[in-house]
Design a protein around this motif. Sequence first.
Motif, PDB file in Angstrom:
ATOM      1  N   PHE A   1     -21.255  29.108  26.023  1.00 15.79           N
ATOM      2  CA  PHE A   1     -21.442  28.512  24.709  1.00 15.79           C
ATOM      3  C   PHE A   1     -22.152  27.172  24.817  1.00 15.79           C
ATOM      4  O   PHE A   1     -23.089  26.900  24.088  1.00 15.79           O
ATOM      5  N   ASN A   2     -21.680  26.303  25.729  1.00 14.94           N
ATOM      6  CA  ASN A   2     -22.270  24.966  25.841  1.00 14.94           C
ATOM      7  C   ASN A   2     -23.750  25.015  26.198  1.00 14.94           C
ATOM      8  O   ASN A   2     -24.499  24.136  25.795  1.00 14.94           O
ATOM      9  N   GLY A   3     -24.155  26.024  26.930  1.00 12.62           N
ATOM     10  CA  GLY A   3     -25.551  26.132  27.326  1.00 12.62           C
ATOM     11  C   GLY A   3     -26.485  26.493  26.188  1.00 12.62           C
ATOM     12  O   GLY A   3     -27.685  26.256  26.269  1.00 12.62           O
ATOM     13  N   ILE A   4     -25.957  27.045  25.092  1.00 11.20           N
ATOM     14  CA  ILE A   4     -26.824  27.466  23.997  1.00 11.20           C
ATOM     15  C   ILE A   4     -26.809  26.510  22.812  1.00 11.20           C
ATOM     16  O   ILE A   4     -27.553  26.709  21.866  1.00 11.20           O
ATOM     17  N   VAL A   5     -25.978  25.467  22.841  1.00 10.36           N
ATOM     18  CA  VAL A   5     -25.898  24.556  21.691  1.00 10.36           C
ATOM     19  C   VAL A   5     -26.816  23.340  21.845  1.00 10.36           C
ATOM     20  O   VAL A   5     -26.753  22.419  21.046  1.00 10.36           O
ATOM     21  N   TYR A  13     -19.768  20.622  22.044  1.00 13.00           N
ATOM     22  CA  TYR A  13     -19.498  21.362  23.269  1.00 13.00           C
ATOM     23  C   TYR A  13     -18.021  21.729  23.328  1.00 13.00           C
ATOM     24  O   TYR A  13     -17.172  21.022  22.777  1.00 13.00           O
ATOM     25  N   MET A  14     -17.723  22.816  24.006  1.00 10.33           N
ATOM     26  CA  MET A  14     -16.336  23.221  24.222  1.00 10.33           C
ATOM     27  C   MET A  14     -15.869  22.670  25.567  1.00 10.33           C
ATOM     28  O   MET A  14     -16.655  22.560  26.508  1.00 10.33           O
ATOM     29  N   GLU A  15     -14.570  22.339  25.645  1.00 13.12           N
ATOM     30  CA  GLU A  15     -14.012  21.861  26.905  1.00 13.12           C
ATOM     31  C   GLU A  15     -13.939  23.028  27.891  1.00 13.12           C
ATOM     32  O   GLU A  15     -13.479  24.115  27.553  1.00 13.12           O
ATOM     33  N   VAL A  16     -14.414  22.776  29.107  1.00 14.24           N
ATOM     34  CA  VAL A  16     -14.426  23.794  30.154  1.00 14.24           C
ATOM     35  C   VAL A  16     -13.451  23.355  31.243  1.00 14.24           C
ATOM     36  O   VAL A  16     -13.589  22.254  31.788  1.00 14.24           O
ATOM     37  N   PRO A  17     -12.469  24.198  31.567  1.00 12.31           N
ATOM     38  CA  PRO A  17     -11.524  23.826  32.628  1.00 12.31           C
ATOM     39  C   PRO A  17     -12.226  23.670  33.970  1.00 12.31           C
ATOM     40  O   PRO A  17     -13.252  24.304  34.232  1.00 12.31           O
ATOM     41  N   PHE A  18     -11.655  22.812  34.812  1.00 15.40           N
ATOM     42  CA  PHE A  18     -12.119  22.715  36.187  1.00 15.40           C
ATOM     43  C   PHE A  18     -11.803  24.032  36.890  1.00 15.40           C
ATOM     44  O   PHE A  18     -10.956  24.806  36.423  1.00 15.40           O
ATOM     45  N   HIS A  29      -6.206  13.801  34.911  1.00 10.21           N
ATOM     46  CA  HIS A  29      -7.597  13.319  34.852  1.00 10.21           C
ATOM     47  C   HIS A  29      -7.831  12.341  33.698  1.00 10.21           C
ATOM     48  O   HIS A  29      -8.476  11.321  33.882  1.00 10.21           O
ATOM     49  N   ASN A  30      -7.343  12.687  32.511  1.00 10.34           N
ATOM     50  CA  ASN A  30      -7.479  11.824  31.326  1.00 10.34           C
ATOM     51  C   ASN A  30      -8.918  11.375  31.076  1.00 10.34           C
ATOM     52  O   ASN A  30      -9.173  10.215  30.763  1.00 10.34           O
ATOM     53  N   LEU A  31      -9.847  12.307  31.207  1.00 12.87           N
ATOM     54  CA  LEU A  31     -11.249  11.994  30.983  1.00 12.87           C
ATOM     55  C   LEU A  31     -11.585  12.129  29.500  1.00 12.87           C
ATOM     56  O   LEU A  31     -10.942  12.888  28.779  1.00 12.87           O
ATOM     57  N   PRO A  32     -12.610  11.403  29.030  1.00 13.31           N
ATOM     58  CA  PRO A  32     -12.992  11.507  27.625  1.00 13.31           C
ATOM     59  C   PRO A  32     -13.630  12.871  27.351  1.00 13.31           C
ATOM     60  O   PRO A  32     -14.192  13.497  28.253  1.00 13.31           O
ATOM     61  N   PRO A  33     -13.569  13.328  26.094  1.00 15.47           N
ATOM     62  CA  PRO A  33     -14.199  14.611  25.768  1.00 15.47           C
ATOM     63  C   PRO A  33     -15.718  14.503  25.838  1.00 15.47           C
ATOM     64  O   PRO A  33     -16.291  13.443  25.588  1.00 15.47           O
ATOM     65  N   LEU A  34     -16.348  15.609  26.201  1.00 14.51           N
ATOM     66  CA  LEU A  34     -17.811  15.684  26.237  1.00 14.51           C
ATOM     67  C   LEU A  34     -18.225  16.642  25.127  1.00 14.51           C
ATOM     68  O   LEU A  34     -18.233  17.851  25.305  1.00 14.51           O
ATOM     69  N   ARG A  35     -18.537  16.088  23.962  1.00 14.77           N
ATOM     70  CA  ARG A  35     -18.873  16.908  22.793  1.00 14.77           C
ATOM     71  C   ARG A  35     -20.376  17.074  22.608  1.00 14.77           C
ATOM     72  O   ARG A  35     -20.810  17.886  21.799  1.00 14.77           O
ATOM     73  N   SER A  36     -21.150  16.272  23.354  1.00 14.64           N
ATOM     74  CA  SER A  36     -22.609  16.321  23.203  1.00 14.64           C
ATOM     75  C   SER A  36     -23.272  15.752  24.451  1.00 14.64           C
ATOM     76  O   SER A  36     -22.615  15.148  25.306  1.00 14.64           O
TER      77      SER A  36
END
Length: 72
Positions: A1-5, A13-18, A29-36
């Motif tokens: 999904f993230n590759g086509i947006v 973007y959708m959150e992708v698990p490690f 981890h407490n990392l910030p979301p990556l929405r774009s």
Amino acid sequence: FNGIVGEGGDWNYMEVPFPNGQLPMLPPHNLPPLRSEADIMGLPGHQLTDYLVGYGEPVPQLILARMLCPLR
């Protein structure tokens, strides 16, 4: 999904698990979301490094190189 947006402007973007199944935004981890793409480009070097390590990607030595390294 993230590759086509694209840059993530119209759709977040959708959150992708490690690979180990852990989610980047949750402890430990407490990392910030990556929405774009802008979110990725705005990450400080240490957080980008944490994302790269979490996804098993090599970590470039230069901060600029880190900012240009694609996340999958």
